[in-house]
Design a protein around this motif. Structure first.
Motif, PDB file in Angstrom:
ATOM      1  N   VAL A  40       0.825  -1.208   0.000  1.00 42.20           N
ATOM      2  CA  VAL A  40       0.000   0.000   0.000  1.00 42.20           C
ATOM      3  C   VAL A  40       0.865   1.266   0.000  1.00 42.20           C
ATOM      4  CG1 VAL A  40      -0.369   0.414   2.468  1.00 42.20           C
ATOM      5  CG2 VAL A  40      -2.211   0.807   0.868  1.00 42.20           C
ATOM      6  N   ILE A  41       2.115   1.171   0.370  1.00 46.97           N
ATOM      7  CA  ILE A  41       2.990   2.346   0.367  1.00 46.97           C
ATOM      8  C   ILE A  41       3.318   2.790  -1.057  1.00 46.97           C
ATOM      9  CG2 ILE A  41       5.240   1.219   0.436  1.00 46.97           C
ATOM     10  CD1 ILE A  41       5.815   3.312   2.744  1.00 46.97           C
ATOM     11  N   ILE A  42       3.217   1.852  -2.021  1.00 43.76           N
ATOM     12  CA  ILE A  42       3.478   2.179  -3.420  1.00 43.76           C
ATOM     13  C   ILE A  42       2.131   2.408  -4.094  1.00 43.76           C
ATOM     14  CG2 ILE A  42       4.512   1.393  -5.579  1.00 43.76           C
ATOM     15  CD1 ILE A  42       6.205  -0.542  -3.833  1.00 43.76           C
ATOM     16  N   PRO A  43       1.897   3.587  -4.642  1.00 45.89           N
ATOM     17  CA  PRO A  43       0.594   3.873  -5.242  1.00 45.89           C
ATOM     18  C   PRO A  43       0.236   2.879  -6.348  1.00 45.89           C
ATOM     19  CG  PRO A  43       1.875   5.878  -5.029  1.00 45.89           C
ATOM     20  CD  PRO A  43       2.790   4.737  -4.679  1.00 45.89           C
ATOM     21  N   LEU A  44      -0.955   2.365  -6.276  1.00 46.51           N
ATOM     22  CA  LEU A  44      -1.556   1.450  -7.250  1.00 46.51           C
ATOM     23  C   LEU A  44      -0.906   0.073  -7.333  1.00 46.51           C
ATOM     24  CD1 LEU A  44      -2.324   3.945 -10.143  1.00 46.51           C
ATOM     25  CD2 LEU A  44      -3.829   3.203  -8.312  1.00 46.51           C
ATOM     26  N   ALA A  45       0.147  -0.206  -6.606  1.00 48.43           N
ATOM     27  CA  ALA A  45       0.780  -1.530  -6.629  1.00 48.43           C
ATOM     28  C   ALA A  45      -0.133  -2.616  -6.061  1.00 48.43           C
ATOM     29  CB  ALA A  45       2.102  -1.500  -5.884  1.00 48.43           C
ATOM     30  N   PRO A  46      -0.963  -2.331  -5.054  1.00 47.69           N
ATOM     31  CA  PRO A  46      -1.847  -3.380  -4.549  1.00 47.69           C
ATOM     32  C   PRO A  46      -2.795  -3.945  -5.600  1.00 47.69           C
ATOM     33  CG  PRO A  46      -1.759  -1.594  -2.977  1.00 47.69           C
ATOM     34  CD  PRO A  46      -1.040  -1.134  -4.210  1.00 47.69           C
ATOM     35  N   VAL A  80      -8.631  -0.287  -2.467  1.00 45.31           N
ATOM     36  CA  VAL A  80      -7.589   0.587  -3.018  1.00 45.31           C
ATOM     37  C   VAL A  80      -8.124   2.013  -3.175  1.00 45.31           C
ATOM     38  CG1 VAL A  80      -6.206   1.040  -5.084  1.00 45.31           C
ATOM     39  CG2 VAL A  80      -6.269  -1.246  -4.120  1.00 45.31           C
ATOM     40  N   ILE A  81      -9.354   2.147  -3.655  1.00 45.01           N
ATOM     41  CA  ILE A  81      -9.961   3.477  -3.797  1.00 45.01           C
ATOM     42  C   ILE A  81     -10.172   4.110  -2.423  1.00 45.01           C
ATOM     43  CG2 ILE A  81     -12.082   4.674  -4.474  1.00 45.01           C
ATOM     44  CD1 ILE A  81     -12.191   2.729  -6.874  1.00 45.01           C
ATOM     45  N   LEU A  82     -10.662   3.330  -1.463  1.00 45.52           N
ATOM     46  CA  LEU A  82     -10.859   3.828  -0.107  1.00 45.52           C
ATOM     47  C   LEU A  82      -9.539   4.309   0.492  1.00 45.52           C
ATOM     48  CD1 LEU A  82     -12.776   4.063   2.421  1.00 45.52           C
ATOM     49  CD2 LEU A  82     -11.926   1.798   3.041  1.00 45.52           C
ATOM     50  N   GLU A  83      -8.478   3.543   0.280  1.00 39.39           N
ATOM     51  CA  GLU A  83      -7.159   3.936   0.805  1.00 39.39           C
ATOM     52  C   GLU A  83      -6.674   5.217   0.157  1.00 39.39           C
ATOM     53  OE1 GLU A  83      -3.014   4.545   0.484  1.00 39.39           O
ATOM     54  OE2 GLU A  83      -4.031   3.500  -1.124  1.00 39.39           O
ATOM     55  N   ALA A  84      -6.786   5.315  -1.159  1.00 38.99           N
ATOM     56  CA  ALA A  84      -6.223   6.458  -1.872  1.00 38.99           C
ATOM     57  C   ALA A  84      -6.986   7.758  -1.625  1.00 38.99           C
ATOM     58  CB  ALA A  84      -6.185   6.164  -3.369  1.00 38.99           C
ATOM     59  N   TYR A  85      -8.312   7.675  -1.569  1.00 37.58           N
ATOM     60  CA  TYR A  85      -9.113   8.897  -1.513  1.00 37.58           C
ATOM     61  C   TYR A  85      -9.736   9.189  -0.157  1.00 37.58           C
ATOM     62  CZ  TYR A  85      -8.491   8.920  -6.499  1.00 37.58           C
ATOM     63  OH  TYR A  85      -7.938   8.938  -7.741  1.00 37.58           O
ATOM     64  N   ALA A  86      -9.620   8.283   0.805  1.00 39.58           N
ATOM     65  CA  ALA A  86     -10.204   8.543   2.119  1.00 39.58           C
ATOM     66  C   ALA A  86      -9.195   8.322   3.242  1.00 39.58           C
ATOM     67  CB  ALA A  86     -11.441   7.682   2.330  1.00 39.58           C
ATOM     68  N   LEU A  87      -8.653   7.099   3.338  1.00 39.56           N
ATOM     69  CA  LEU A  87      -7.762   6.798   4.465  1.00 39.56           C
ATOM     70  C   LEU A  87      -6.493   7.632   4.450  1.00 39.56           C
ATOM     71  CD1 LEU A  87      -7.987   2.904   4.724  1.00 39.56           C
ATOM     72  CD2 LEU A  87      -8.908   4.589   6.301  1.00 39.56           C
ATOM     73  N   THR A  88      -5.816   7.686   3.314  1.00 37.70           N
ATOM     74  CA  THR A  88      -4.549   8.428   3.256  1.00 37.70           C
ATOM     75  C   THR A  88      -4.739   9.905   3.563  1.00 37.70           C
ATOM     76  OG1 THR A  88      -3.518   6.831   1.780  1.00 37.70           O
ATOM     77  CG2 THR A  88      -2.596   9.054   1.783  1.00 37.70           C
TER      78      THR A  88
END
Length: 153
Positions: A40-46, A80-88
């Motif tokens: 998850v530290i690398i964008p879009l790698a998951p 992945v969307i939740l992580e990128a646009y909400a959690l982070t």
């Protein structure tokens, strides 16, 4: 604060991924969850590991393998969307004392301008910019000229 925030995001993503993959019958959900949490530290790698999990699901699940794979893909993409646009933005914004929209705008802006590396370094650069603005630029604007002392003539 940045490392603590990223670690917290990785733990949340790992837990959500394990729960979701387990619910739809993905084989070895804990293995995929830990892998996605680490990536998850690398964008879009998951997303790559999500695709592998979906393929593994199709290959191993006997009852309704296609629907199980669609479930794995759907859950993976949603996380992945939740992580990128909400959690982070929310977690890193709180840890680095940046606003939610500041983190989101920095990530989107640097991503558009500099691609993958822009997304990777957006939040640290935004934190550095805030610190420089607070410690260097604002004090320069606040300095008042020295007061003249009245002459004793």
């Amino acid at each position: 604060a940045f490392v603590v925030g990223r670690t917290l995001i990785a733990l949340v993503v790992t837990a959500l991924t394990w729960l979701g993959f387990w619910a739809v019958g993905c084989p070895l959900p804990w293995l995929f969850a830990v892998g996605i949490g680490l990536l998850v530290i690398i964008p879009l790698a998951p997303l790559i590991l999500v695709a592998v999990a979906a393929i593994a699901t199709v290959a191993t699940v006997e009852a309704h393998p296609v629907w199980s794979a669609v479930g794995v893909l759907g859950i993976g993409i949603a996380i992945v969307i939740l992580e990128a646009y909400a959690l982070t933005p929310w977690i890193l914004g709180r840890k680095l004392e940046l606003g939610f929209f500041t983190v989101l705008a920095a990530t989107l802006g640097f991503g558009i301008l500099f691609g993958f590396f822009g997304v990777l370094f957006a939040v640290p650069l935004a934190a550095v910019a805030k610190l420089l603005g607070k410690e260097v630029v604002l004090p320069l604007g606040r300095k008042t000229p020295p007061k003249e002392t009245p002459s004793r003539d």
